[in-house]
Scaffold this active site. Structure first.
Site, mmCIF file in Angstrom:
data_model
loop_
_atom_site.group_PDB
_atom_site.id
_atom_site.type_symbol
_atom_site.label_atom_id
_atom_site.label_comp_id
_atom_site.label_asym_id
_atom_site.label_seq_id
_atom_site.Cartn_x
_atom_site.Cartn_y
_atom_site.Cartn_z
ATOM 1 N N LYS A 160 -8.220 -0.236 4.787
ATOM 2 C CA LYS A 160 -8.192 -1.516 5.493
ATOM 3 C C LYS A 160 -6.992 -2.348 5.007
ATOM 4 O O LYS A 160 -6.498 -2.109 3.893
ATOM 5 C CB LYS A 160 -9.496 -2.273 5.278
ATOM 6 C CG LYS A 160 -9.873 -2.447 3.781
ATOM 7 C CD LYS A 160 -9.043 -3.489 3.113
ATOM 8 C CE LYS A 160 -9.036 -3.402 1.617
ATOM 9 N NZ LYS A 160 -7.961 -4.236 1.051
ATOM 10 N N ALA A 162 -2.523 7.174 -4.287
ATOM 11 C CA ALA A 162 -2.939 5.844 -4.721
ATOM 12 C C ALA A 162 -4.135 5.901 -5.666
ATOM 13 O O ALA A 162 -4.899 6.872 -5.677
ATOM 14 C CB ALA A 162 -3.289 4.997 -3.495
ATOM 15 N N SER A 209 3.087 12.333 -1.390
ATOM 16 C CA SER A 209 3.577 11.071 -1.920
ATOM 17 C C SER A 209 5.086 11.026 -1.765
ATOM 18 O O SER A 209 5.783 11.962 -2.175
ATOM 19 C CB SER A 209 3.199 10.916 -3.395
ATOM 20 O OG SER A 209 3.830 9.773 -3.959
#
Length: 329
Positions: A96, A12, A36
């Site tokens: 999160k 990411a 990934s």
């Protein structure tokens, strides 16, 4: 020195731009592998100088040289891969929101306990020195008894035309999308951190103007004993991440409470009391401090009680807000 060997689950952008460089700055260990499922791991590893790349997250978890993992997958995949990592004996720092609700949190806690591993939520803002300064102001009576807390977090998310057929993961309900979970989690976490409690009451309202039905704007009002808290968040405004704490004797406003890194790590606090107005500019590297804190937890063999307690508060509160929200159009 507090160090651990890291594997990155999910190639990411936040890992590339924030977390991996912060691990290096903090000297919190070495990133030795990346995985990934989209086939991007090889190029990602080559560009960042990571030794091993895997097209399977399970293969990364089987790597004996990986002690800890940072999970940067879509929200809806967090709980599954935290549990798999824990079963593989890997410590976990996860983006999160850690999970999508109390049921997932319970499963994650059970897996962490069974695997004897540290699991932590990557709320990097908690580690900026301005949060310690804020808590000191509340503790030493400068502001008087807290009366109200206001917070907001907004950013502009470019939405692809419906005809394009592509949905951003933050707009996909199957992946835990929506502004409440993606950005509203920050103000809610802040409230729990400052009050060290869950709210007695919550009210929420949402705008759901996307075909997938997720909330693109959300506002909530909460009561923590005698303290009132309110927040708003969205995918539809230029960036704003601020908070104001009102006390019986004064107030403090933090203009970059969640993303001080955007300002070179310099916090901006304005304290107003009867004695006058003063500015504070605590400076720190919140991503590096987060990496250091996590590596320390790994080396000591246990997590910090405060952050896990706040994670629990936020998880339960977000669930209550989502249930309370009435769509507004």
């Amino acid at each position: 020195m507090n160090q651990t060997s890291w594997g990155i689950i999910g190639a990411a952008r936040i890992a590339r731009e924030q977390v991996i460089p912060a691990i290096a700055r903090a000297e919190a260990g070495e990133v030795v592998a990346v995985s990934s499922a989209s086939g991007k791991a090889g190029q990602y590893a080559e560009e960042l100088g990571i030794a091993r790349a895997y097209d399977s997250h399970d293969d990364l978890l089987a790597d004996p040289q990986v002690e800890s993992v940072y999970i940067a997958l879509p929200n809806g995949h967090h709980a599954e891969w935290i549990r798999r990592a824990a079963r593989a004996g890997k410590h976990v720092l996860c983006e999160k929101p850690l999970v999508l609700g109390p049921a997932e949190l319970e499963l994650v806690e059970e897996a962490a306990t069974a695997g004897n591993v540290v699991v932590a939520e990557a709320f990097m803002y908690r580690y900026h020195p301005q949060l310690e300064a804020l808590r000191d102001l509340l503790a030493d009576g400068t502001l008087g008894d807290p009366v109200a807390i206001e917070a907001r977090l907004h950013f502009g998310l470019e939405r692809a035309p419906e005809s394009a057929g592509a949905t951003d993961i933050r707009l996909d309900p199957a992946l835990g999308g929506g502004s409440l979970l993606d950005v509203g989690c920050y103000p809610v976490d802040l409230f729990g951190l400052l009050t060290d409690a869950e709210p007695d009451e919550v009210m929420g309202t949402a705008v759901r103007d996307h075909p997938e039905g997720v909330d693109t704007r959300f506002a909530g009002t909460l009561r923590y004993g005698d303290v009132l808290a309110s927040f708003d968040c969205s995918f539809d405004s230029p960036f704003r991440g601020s908070a104001t704490i009102l006390g019986a004797r004064g107030s403090v406003t933090l203009s970059d409470v969640f993303r001080a890194d955007r300002m070179g790590g310099v916090g901006a606090m304005v304290v107003e009391t009867e004695a006058g107005t003063r500015e504070m500019a605590p400076t720190g590297d919140q991503y590096a401090a987060q990496a250091t804190a996590f590596a320390r937890q790994v080396r000591t063999g246990h997590g910090d009680d405060g952050p896990w307690r706040w994670t629990t508060y936020a998880c339960r509160t977000l669930d209550r807000l989502a249930a309370a929200a009435t769509p507004a159009h």
